[in-house]
Design a protein around this motif. Structure first.
Motif, PDB file in Angstrom:
ATOM      1  N   ALA A   1     -64.873 -40.878  -6.698  1.00 50.07           N
ATOM      2  CA  ALA A   1     -63.541 -40.615  -7.263  1.00 50.07           C
ATOM      3  C   ALA A   1     -63.249 -41.586  -8.409  1.00 50.07           C
ATOM      4  CB  ALA A   1     -62.478 -40.723  -6.180  1.00 50.07           C
ATOM      5  N   CYS A   2     -63.611 -42.845  -8.230  1.00 46.15           N
ATOM      6  CA  CYS A   2     -63.418 -43.836  -9.303  1.00 46.15           C
ATOM      7  C   CYS A   2     -64.261 -43.498 -10.520  1.00 46.15           C
ATOM      8  CB  CYS A   2     -63.781 -45.229  -8.806  1.00 46.15           C
ATOM      9  SG  CYS A   2     -62.645 -45.944  -7.622  1.00 46.15           S
ATOM     10  N   TYR A   3     -65.536 -43.254 -10.301  1.00 48.39           N
ATOM     11  CA  TYR A   3     -66.448 -42.982 -11.412  1.00 48.39           C
ATOM     12  C   TYR A   3     -66.046 -41.734 -12.194  1.00 48.39           C
ATOM     13  CZ  TYR A   3     -69.753 -46.328  -9.315  1.00 48.39           C
ATOM     14  OH  TYR A   3     -70.364 -47.446  -8.803  1.00 48.39           O
ATOM     15  N   ASN A   4     -65.416 -40.780 -11.500  1.00 39.73           N
ATOM     16  CA  ASN A   4     -64.996 -39.550 -12.155  1.00 39.73           C
ATOM     17  C   ASN A   4     -63.556 -39.618 -12.651  1.00 39.73           C
ATOM     18  OD1 ASN A   4     -67.153 -37.239 -11.958  1.00 39.73           O
ATOM     19  ND2 ASN A   4     -67.344 -38.474 -10.109  1.00 39.73           N
ATOM     20  N   MET A   5     -62.968 -40.826 -12.609  1.00 40.77           N
ATOM     21  CA  MET A   5     -61.621 -41.068 -13.138  1.00 40.77           C
ATOM     22  C   MET A   5     -60.583 -40.117 -12.541  1.00 40.77           C
ATOM     23  SD  MET A   5     -62.230 -43.687 -15.000  1.00 40.77           S
ATOM     24  CE  MET A   5     -60.724 -43.908 -15.886  1.00 40.77           C
ATOM     25  N   LYS A   6     -60.532 -40.089 -11.211  1.00 39.39           N
ATOM     26  CA  LYS A   6     -59.578 -39.248 -10.478  1.00 39.39           C
ATOM     27  C   LYS A   6     -58.597 -40.151  -9.726  1.00 39.39           C
ATOM     28  CE  LYS A   6     -61.822 -35.639 -11.848  1.00 39.39           C
ATOM     29  NZ  LYS A   6     -61.333 -34.870 -12.944  1.00 39.39           N
ATOM     30  N   PRO A   7     -57.629 -40.742 -10.433  1.00 41.32           N
ATOM     31  CA  PRO A   7     -56.729 -41.716  -9.809  1.00 41.32           C
ATOM     32  C   PRO A   7     -55.920 -41.161  -8.647  1.00 41.32           C
ATOM     33  CG  PRO A   7     -55.900 -41.077 -11.964  1.00 41.32           C
ATOM     34  CD  PRO A   7     -57.285 -40.498 -11.826  1.00 41.32           C
ATOM     35  N   ASP A   8     -55.519 -39.905  -8.720  1.00 45.00           N
ATOM     36  CA  ASP A   8     -54.755 -39.328  -7.615  1.00 45.00           C
ATOM     37  C   ASP A   8     -55.610 -39.200  -6.358  1.00 45.00           C
ATOM     38  OD1 ASP A   8     -52.521 -39.159  -9.242  1.00 45.00           O
ATOM     39  OD2 ASP A   8     -52.899 -37.070  -9.790  1.00 45.00           O
ATOM     40  N   VAL A   9     -56.869 -38.871  -6.543  1.00 42.77           N
ATOM     41  CA  VAL A   9     -57.791 -38.781  -5.409  1.00 42.77           C
ATOM     42  C   VAL A   9     -58.046 -40.170  -4.842  1.00 42.77           C
ATOM     43  CG1 VAL A   9     -60.117 -38.126  -4.672  1.00 42.77           C
ATOM     44  CG2 VAL A   9     -58.869 -36.657  -6.261  1.00 42.77           C
ATOM     45  N   VAL A  10     -58.239 -41.154  -5.714  1.00 41.65           N
ATOM     46  CA  VAL A  10     -58.446 -42.527  -5.261  1.00 41.65           C
ATOM     47  C   VAL A  10     -57.260 -42.976  -4.422  1.00 41.65           C
ATOM     48  CG1 VAL A  10     -58.627 -44.941  -6.016  1.00 41.65           C
ATOM     49  CG2 VAL A  10     -59.959 -43.168  -7.180  1.00 41.65           C
ATOM     50  N   THR A  11     -56.065 -42.775  -4.919  1.00 41.77           N
ATOM     51  CA  THR A  11     -54.856 -43.174  -4.196  1.00 41.77           C
ATOM     52  C   THR A  11     -54.764 -42.479  -2.848  1.00 41.77           C
ATOM     53  OG1 THR A  11     -53.683 -43.633  -6.259  1.00 41.77           O
ATOM     54  CG2 THR A  11     -52.330 -43.246  -4.302  1.00 41.77           C
ATOM     55  N   ALA A  12     -55.011 -41.172  -2.832  1.00 42.82           N
ATOM     56  CA  ALA A  12     -54.939 -40.415  -1.573  1.00 42.82           C
ATOM     57  C   ALA A  12     -55.960 -40.936  -0.576  1.00 42.82           C
ATOM     58  CB  ALA A  12     -55.158 -38.923  -1.841  1.00 42.82           C
ATOM     59  N   MET A  13     -57.169 -41.190  -1.036  1.00 43.76           N
ATOM     60  CA  MET A  13     -58.213 -41.663  -0.131  1.00 43.76           C
ATOM     61  C   MET A  13     -57.883 -43.053   0.407  1.00 43.76           C
ATOM     62  SD  MET A  13     -61.670 -40.191  -1.877  1.00 43.76           S
ATOM     63  CE  MET A  13     -62.649 -40.714  -0.486  1.00 43.76           C
ATOM     64  N   LEU A  14     -57.350 -43.923  -0.435  1.00 40.89           N
ATOM     65  CA  LEU A  14     -56.944 -45.246   0.036  1.00 40.89           C
ATOM     66  C   LEU A  14     -55.812 -45.130   1.055  1.00 40.89           C
ATOM     67  CD1 LEU A  14     -57.121 -47.261  -3.305  1.00 40.89           C
ATOM     68  CD2 LEU A  14     -58.634 -47.511  -1.309  1.00 40.89           C
ATOM     69  N   ASP A  15     -54.853 -44.246   0.772  1.00 39.99           N
ATOM     70  CA  ASP A  15     -53.739 -44.020   1.701  1.00 39.99           C
ATOM     71  C   ASP A  15     -54.226 -43.485   3.046  1.00 39.99           C
ATOM     72  OD1 ASP A  15     -51.971 -44.913  -0.222  1.00 39.99           O
ATOM     73  OD2 ASP A  15     -51.239 -42.901  -0.753  1.00 39.99           O
ATOM     74  N   LEU A  16     -55.308 -42.708   3.005  1.00 42.48           N
ATOM     75  CA  LEU A  16     -55.868 -42.135   4.233  1.00 42.48           C
ATOM     76  C   LEU A  16     -56.766 -43.123   4.982  1.00 42.48           C
ATOM     77  CD1 LEU A  16     -56.661 -38.570   2.874  1.00 42.48           C
ATOM     78  CD2 LEU A  16     -54.973 -39.132   4.642  1.00 42.48           C
ATOM     79  N   GLY A  17     -57.002 -44.292   4.381  1.00 41.48           N
ATOM     80  CA  GLY A  17     -57.774 -45.327   5.063  1.00 41.48           C
ATOM     81  C   GLY A  17     -59.227 -45.431   4.662  1.00 41.48           C
TER      82      GLY A  17
END
Length: 82
Positions: free
Chosen positions: A42-58
């Motif tokens: 997600a980081c490498y593909n520059m998907k900040p919303d996905v990064v945030t969601a994944m971090l929020d999900l643990g």
């Protein structure tokens, strides 16, 4: 299901990523064929919303994810605001 997750991550489909992880929480620790974690993809593909969601999900954050998140946080946030 891992392939679906990585496709959703690369597409920036937060809803699909969230749905897949809700079905199988172990996907938070999934690795692609190159050994990159779902969070790194997600980081490498520059998907900040996905990064945030994944971090929020643990999503687990090891030294590699922490380094990338630190270096890319400015770029992720600036690309998100555009």
């Amino acid at each position: 299901m891992e392939q679906q997750l990585f496709e959703a991550i690369k597409a920036g489909n937060v809803d699909e990523v969230t749905r897949l992880i809700a079905q199988d929480g172990s996907l938070l620790s999934a690795r692609d064929a190159n050994g990159a974690s779902a969070l790194l993809v997600a980081c490498y593909n520059m998907k900040p919303d996905v990064v945030t969601a994944m971090l929020d999900l643990g999503a687990p954050v090891d030294i590699f994810e922490a380094a990338v998140l630190d270096r890319k946080s400015t770029r992720l946030n600036s690309s998100h605001s555009q």
